[in-house]
Design a protein around this motif. Structure first.
Motif, PDB file in Angstrom:
ATOM      1  N   HIS A  45      77.109  44.630  22.342  1.00 56.20           N
ATOM      2  CA  HIS A  45      76.150  44.780  21.246  1.00 56.20           C
ATOM      3  C   HIS A  45      74.719  44.589  21.757  1.00 56.20           C
ATOM      4  N   PHE A  46      74.520  43.567  22.573  1.00 53.02           N
ATOM      5  CA  PHE A  46      73.190  43.303  23.118  1.00 53.02           C
ATOM      6  C   PHE A  46      72.687  44.478  23.961  1.00 53.02           C
ATOM      7  N   VAL A  47      73.561  45.028  24.793  1.00 51.65           N
ATOM      8  CA  VAL A  47      73.139  46.139  25.659  1.00 51.65           C
ATOM      9  C   VAL A  47      72.726  47.351  24.832  1.00 51.65           C
ATOM     10  N   MET A  48      73.464  47.646  23.767  1.00 51.99           N
ATOM     11  CA  MET A  48      73.098  48.797  22.943  1.00 51.99           C
ATOM     12  C   MET A  48      71.765  48.570  22.238  1.00 51.99           C
ATOM     13  N   GLU A  49      71.526  47.364  21.782  1.00 54.43           N
ATOM     14  CA  GLU A  49      70.244  47.087  21.145  1.00 54.43           C
ATOM     15  C   GLU A  49      69.095  47.228  22.138  1.00 54.43           C
ATOM     16  N   LEU A  50      69.340  46.887  23.391  1.00 55.42           N
ATOM     17  CA  LEU A  50      68.325  47.068  24.425  1.00 55.42           C
ATOM     18  C   LEU A  50      68.096  48.550  24.702  1.00 55.42           C
ATOM     19  N   VAL A  51      69.174  49.324  24.740  1.00 61.06           N
ATOM     20  CA  VAL A  51      69.052  50.780  24.905  1.00 61.06           C
ATOM     21  C   VAL A  51      68.220  51.368  23.769  1.00 61.06           C
TER      22      VAL A  51
ATOM     23  N   GLN B 264      65.963  49.839  21.922  1.00 66.96           N
ATOM     24  CA  GLN B 264      64.563  49.423  22.064  1.00 66.96           C
ATOM     25  C   GLN B 264      63.831  50.267  23.098  1.00 66.96           C
ATOM     26  N   LYS B 265      64.478  50.527  24.210  1.00 66.21           N
ATOM     27  CA  LYS B 265      63.822  51.223  25.314  1.00 66.21           C
ATOM     28  C   LYS B 265      63.755  52.739  25.130  1.00 66.21           C
ATOM     29  N   SER B 266      64.681  53.302  24.338  1.00 68.06           N
ATOM     30  CA  SER B 266      64.752  54.767  24.197  1.00 68.06           C
ATOM     31  C   SER B 266      64.227  55.282  22.870  1.00 68.06           C
ATOM     32  N   GLY B 267      64.152  54.400  21.868  1.00 66.18           N
ATOM     33  CA  GLY B 267      63.753  54.832  20.540  1.00 66.18           C
ATOM     34  C   GLY B 267      64.892  55.403  19.707  1.00 66.18           C
ATOM     35  N   VAL B 268      66.110  55.354  20.205  1.00 68.30           N
ATOM     36  CA  VAL B 268      67.278  55.847  19.476  1.00 68.30           C
ATOM     37  C   VAL B 268      67.515  54.985  18.236  1.00 68.30           C
ATOM     38  N   LYS B 269      67.890  55.638  17.137  1.00 73.53           N
ATOM     39  CA  LYS B 269      68.261  54.948  15.904  1.00 73.53           C
ATOM     40  C   LYS B 269      69.770  55.064  15.720  1.00 73.53           C
ATOM     41  N   ALA B 270      70.444  53.933  15.613  1.00 75.60           N
ATOM     42  CA  ALA B 270      71.890  53.932  15.398  1.00 75.60           C
ATOM     43  C   ALA B 270      72.287  52.592  14.799  1.00 75.60           C
ATOM     44  N   THR B 271      73.236  52.621  13.881  1.00 75.05           N
ATOM     45  CA  THR B 271      73.672  51.413  13.170  1.00 75.05           C
ATOM     46  C   THR B 271      74.925  50.847  13.819  1.00 75.05           C
TER      47      THR B 271
ATOM     48  N   LEU C  68      65.499  54.185  31.776  1.00 74.18           N
ATOM     49  CA  LEU C  68      65.444  52.921  31.033  1.00 74.18           C
ATOM     50  C   LEU C  68      65.440  51.754  32.025  1.00 74.18           C
ATOM     51  N   LYS C  69      64.240  51.392  32.480  1.00 76.16           N
ATOM     52  CA  LYS C  69      64.124  50.325  33.473  1.00 76.16           C
ATOM     53  C   LYS C  69      63.286  49.188  32.912  1.00 76.16           C
ATOM     54  N   PRO C  70      63.678  47.937  33.219  1.00 75.97           N
ATOM     55  CA  PRO C  70      64.926  47.540  33.877  1.00 75.97           C
ATOM     56  C   PRO C  70      66.060  47.447  32.860  1.00 75.97           C
ATOM     57  N   LEU C  71      67.250  47.805  33.288  1.00 70.26           N
ATOM     58  CA  LEU C  71      68.427  47.656  32.428  1.00 70.26           C
ATOM     59  C   LEU C  71      69.641  47.462  33.334  1.00 70.26           C
ATOM     60  N   ASP C  72      69.880  46.218  33.649  1.00 68.59           N
ATOM     61  CA  ASP C  72      70.987  45.868  34.541  1.00 68.59           C
ATOM     62  C   ASP C  72      71.748  44.698  33.934  1.00 68.59           C
TER      63      ASP C  72
END
Length: 324
Positions: free
Chosen positions: A166-172, A174-181, A244-248
């Protein structure tokens, strides 16, 4: 950790205490060892514990039992280890959920940095984002474009609210601007079932669960959460490769014990588990289960725990992730 020696009037008593740790290390283990896994059977932590435990049993000539104590996001089993004697006979095989819990639930009944002895890192599993084939979303660029055109249409399945996935998707997001529930499931398996069946368009899961369905074409792999590509699906680029950096982030696995374990016993366990992880058969078995063996010492594990506690706390605040 410093081993305290209590000096008395009798020099003989002091000498005996100084010699005791060495003798302890030489004779460890002299009886059965228990590895507590604070999750159910079949997951990465359980698989690692059983693979390692079986080999240690042979090396040590003593029984090594795996004790699954699931509940409260791993906290029940972890607390049992915290309360155990620090003699090396009760160990904990934990994963990175431990450092996520404080960010979501707040203060725990134990301190991950102070109440456990970090023995070693054991391995990791990347996290991956996948889309159902009907969406025709094959890359992060596709996902961003789809989201811009359909800002309220996307749902994603995760392994649960407040999980590393869940945390990783929320970071994605934030960094990409994607909207998803987020559709928070109680475990990764039901989220996988629904994305394969097309009930949800996306799912963020442990990468080993997604890999077989990418091979069959039922799912498209959008990105992997680690700096390097994942060995079970090398065709899927990392998020960092896609800008999407940094994302590790990964799900890591570690061996620990109660606080203040004798350093000589820690060193013995570390050396023997290192030998086990280096065995070709063990490497193959773990790889097939989606775990990449990774041997890191207690100092490296301690640093990772500290860093991840801070990273997840910051992300929980910025993404407003709270326990259900």
């Amino acid at each position: 950790m410093k081993l305290r020696t209590f000096l008395g009037l009798l020099g003989l008593a002091a000498s005996a205490q100084l010699a005791a740790p060495v003798a302890w290390a030489d004779t460890y283990p002299s009886r059965a060892v228990r590895i507590i896994v604070p999750y159910g059977t079949g997951g990465g932590s359980d698989i690692l514990a059983r693979q390692i435990g079986a080999r240690l049993q042979t090396i040590w000539g003593q029984g090594v039992a795996v004790d699954n104590r699931a509940g409260a996001s791993g906290n029940i089993g972890t607390e049992a280890v915290v309360r155990s004697p620090a003699d090396g006979y009760t160990l904990l095989l934990q994963n990175s959920t431990m450092v996520v819990n404080p960010a979501v639930a707040g203060k725990l009944n134990y301190d991950p940095e102070k109440d456990l002895t970090p023995i070693m890192l054991l391995g990791l599993t990347p996290i991956a984002l996948a889309a159902h084939q009907s969406t025709n979303i094959k890359t992060l660029k596709d996902l961003v474009e789809y989201s811009k055109a359909n800002p309220t249409a996307l749902n994603y399945g995760s392994c649960g609210v407040g999980t590393p996935q869940h945390f990783v998707m929320e970071l994605v997001k934030q960094k990409s601007g994607v909207k998803a529930t987020n559709v928070g499931y109680k475990g990764c398996a039901p989220a996988l079932t629904d994305v394969v069946g097309g009930q949800v368009q996306l799912a963020i899961l442990s990468a080993n669960l997604i890999a077989p369905h990418i091979k069959t074409g039922k799912l498209y792999g959008i990105g992997v959460s680690t700096a390097s590509r994942y060995q079970l699906m090398p065709q899927v680029p990392t998020f960092e490769e896609q800008g999407l950096k940094p994302l590790d982030f990964s799900i890591w696995y570690a061996l620990m014990g109660p606080a203040k374990m004798p350093p000589e016993v820690v060193a013995r366990i570390y050396a023997d588990v290192q030998k086990v992880l280096a065995e070709p058969a063990i490497k193959e078995n773990l790889s097939g289960a989606g775990v990449e063996p990774l041997s890191g010492n207690g100092a490296e594990l301690s640093k990772l725990i500290k860093v991840d506690l801070a990273r997840y706390a910051q992300l929980a605040k910025s993404a407003n992730i709270k326990a259900e």
